[in-house]
Write a protein that holds these residues in place. Sequence first.
Motif, PDB file in Angstrom:
ATOM      1  N   PHE A 197      -2.167  37.753  75.822  1.00  0.00           N
ATOM      2  CA  PHE A 197      -1.756  38.819  74.923  1.00  0.00           C
ATOM      3  C   PHE A 197      -1.131  38.290  73.639  1.00  0.00           C
TER       4      PHE A 197
ATOM      5  N   ILE B  59       5.659  41.850  76.409  1.00  0.00           N
ATOM      6  CA  ILE B  59       5.025  40.526  76.410  1.00  0.00           C
ATOM      7  C   ILE B  59       5.974  39.499  77.017  1.00  0.00           C
TER       8      ILE B  59
ATOM      9  N   LEU C 195      -4.110  37.688  71.575  1.00  0.00           N
ATOM     10  CA  LEU C 195      -4.626  38.965  71.099  1.00  0.00           C
ATOM     11  C   LEU C 195      -3.726  39.502  69.985  1.00  0.00           C
ATOM     12  N   ASN C 196      -2.429  39.318  70.174  1.00  0.00           N
ATOM     13  CA  ASN C 196      -1.455  39.752  69.178  1.00  0.00           C
ATOM     14  C   ASN C 196      -1.693  39.049  67.845  1.00  0.00           C
TER      15      ASN C 196
END
Lengths: 352, 280, 260
Positions: C96, C85, C99-100
């Motif tokens: 992301f 990341i 999303l994480n």
Amino acid sequence: MAGHIRDSLIRMDRVCKAYGDHRILFDISMDVGEREFLTILGPSGCGKTTILRLLGGFETPSSGEIFLDSRPLSGVPAYRRPINTVFQKYSLFSHLNVFENIAFGLRIKKLPREEILRKVGRMLELVNLRGYENRLVNSLSGGQQQRIAIARALVCEPRVLLLDEPLGALDLYLRKEMQIELKNMQTSLGITFIYVTHDQEEALTMSDKVVVMNSGRIQQMGTPEDIYNEPTNVFTSRFIGESNIFDGVMPRDLLVSFGGREHVCVDRGFSPMQEVHVVIRPEDVRVCEPGRGTLRGEVLSSVFKGVHYEMMLKEGDRVWMIHNTKNHPVGTEVGIYFGPEDIHIMKRGEGE
Amino acid sequence: MKRADVNFLQYPYILWAGLFIFIPLVIVLWYSFTVAGADGDAVFSLENYERFLSPVYMQVLSRSAVLAVKSTFICLLIGYPAALIITRLPRMWRNTILLLLVIPMWINFLLRTYAWMVLLGRRGVLNRILEFFGLPGQEWLYTETAVLIGMVYNFLPFMVLPLYSALSRIGKETIEAAEDLGANRFVVFRRVVLPQSVPGVIAGITMVFMPAVSAFVVSALLGGGQYMLIGNLIEQQFLYVGDWHFGSSLSIIMMVVILLTMALVSLYDKGASLEGGNLW
Amino acid sequence: MVKRPVSLIYLCLIFVFLYAPIAVLIVFSFNATRSTYSWGGFSLEWYRALFQDRQIMRALYYTVLVASLSAVISAVAGTAAAVGIHRMKARIRRIFLALNNVPVLNPDIVTGISLMALFTALHLRLGFGSLLLSHITFSIPYVVLCILPKLRQLPAEVTEAAMDLGATPLYAFYRVVIPEIAPGIFTGLLIAFTLSIDDFVISFFTTGSGVNNLSIVVYSMARRGINPKINAVSTLLFAAVFILLLIINKRDAAAKQLEV
């Protein structure tokens, strides 16, 4: 020194660097000789650090080629170049102690234990940090960290040492001391140094050759004396020339004589009665009542420059440029003084 | 450029996050818009959402919402003075008090709730205390009161922490300036402290409301199963009834409610810490 | 605004409210009788019963096994993920990171049922494997959140310095980047372990085939009413989580002191 300099060790041939449309370097060509102390001098953003990164292998030129010993360096990754760097922010490994930081490069080369011990020991000696082997780097002062960064790079016995404003974070006194130490190291080890700075005084006192840069282009290249005495363009004369430069002699270390008087300074490493250039910046000269300062003179002119007055002062057979916030009418007598740390000493006549 | 060798590390994560975070949500979304057809195939349908509109389920939703609102309100009522008092404490006390406030959140949610079963039981500690004072014992467990107590207990720190962080940001000088201008303490509170603590209040409200709406352990243990909340309904659909389509649509509705509240919060307050939500 | 003694009494009442249930639970775990009403004398009877209860012992075994495995796997995977990341381009990184954070911010029940739906769609039988995968799934985001700040603090120059001294990029990664972010990895590992031991909701939906962890056993026992063995389990779990978090905080405090 010039006599020792062999043919070029590093040659940059019409090197350009651009990020997309943003061009950083334009047609940089230069030669760096063996054992030479070369300084790239320029304001921030002029591209000087990019040159170091190209030499170190952290960036690739957009066009042009860099040669080391006449062999092109393109395609040679950073870790295979016999070039080491002293980074601006030291970039020590905080999880390792002083010894292991210095030994890092040697361990990669898988040298035998005894040899690592011996080499690291010698480096610690060189940078005056014997006894600090087991200390954590974060517990050390900025000056000490900088010495470790230098030792860590030098222990690998590079052909070229790159230094990116290595003294920028140090206070004035330490900076002076380190300048002298660096210069001594370079002379005694016989390694080529490429030094990047925006401090003209630093550039002029340490280097064999100075490259003045601005906006990605080389403005002038030459010995410090050349750069001083014969700036070839407006940028160089502006960037370098606004200093008072006088001839003087050093009766001994920490003492310089010019204008018929002796002045305490902070420079060391001179032979007795060595002839030098004395550099004092206009903004470092302070004005007081006549008879009060160390020298006195007559105001020739005084022009308001926005934040300060730019005064020309006749003192003996010298003309001083002085920046002062208070105006003094033309024709009046004033005294001037300056601190030991305001005096910058340049060796004279070397290599001429 | 020179780091290419470890750059590959981002690809496994992209794969992982896609498979275990993104796709599951897509599956739930897909379930919510389908029903089982005659031959066992899934058929697109809005039936699940329509079904949710029927009185039985609306009642569950409204009960969940009312209970969540009630517990949020009680948390605010108890938490605001507490946060205010903590800001007025000497600095060295403050951190200890805040730590003491956080410690219970570290303990398993389930066990914290179970602990109240021990306290509230017919022959539990609370009734023992009441009887000691000559008062009649009460039926506490398996009532709405028990569920409410459990929620307030579990979520109170989520209210106090954002309130504290908002209140502690109001400078002493502001209050002194207001007093200097002739405001009495009540006016200072109403005109200076209260308006400036609004972001904290909003953050606290969402941080209590969100878990309260999705709770199903508290109601299952302290409400004894007869007290159905939307969380229990989801649990039931997935584990006992086996209607994943309906269960999924319930989950989606719940997520939408929560996302809307969060969007509202981020509109009102970007500064107040949402991190407290990560503590358990 | 509020008078001193009154405010202190108020705070004390709140702390009584917060700590009384835990204290009562711990005290009664040492009670000689079944009662949670009267004190029948000090005894370790329930702890003995606990260790003889095969269901609880099996659950304990699974709890520790899943927690250890998921902590180690999440720490390794989370480190790779964090580095990945960190190296992403800013716009992709934002996606992301969001999303994480989904498993961190989503209600546990939604994470639980969505993973359950995924495992079913993959025809993976619910049991030990699915339980472990779920725990890894919800642990990685926390590990990532522990490591990313360390990576951000690590200047790019440190990797360059290593390569400058002759390290290949991989050598620099293993010998410089990993050791430099090691404190973050270790904190992430501890947090992953704690979260795993602590989890009920997600485990509840994603396990099966008779594989249960302690929380699930406690839940099914508690639904049937008060059981002194739960008091004993709870006390042990309190102690375990408490000690773990003490270690995490000690490490953080020590790290902060070093930075100062």
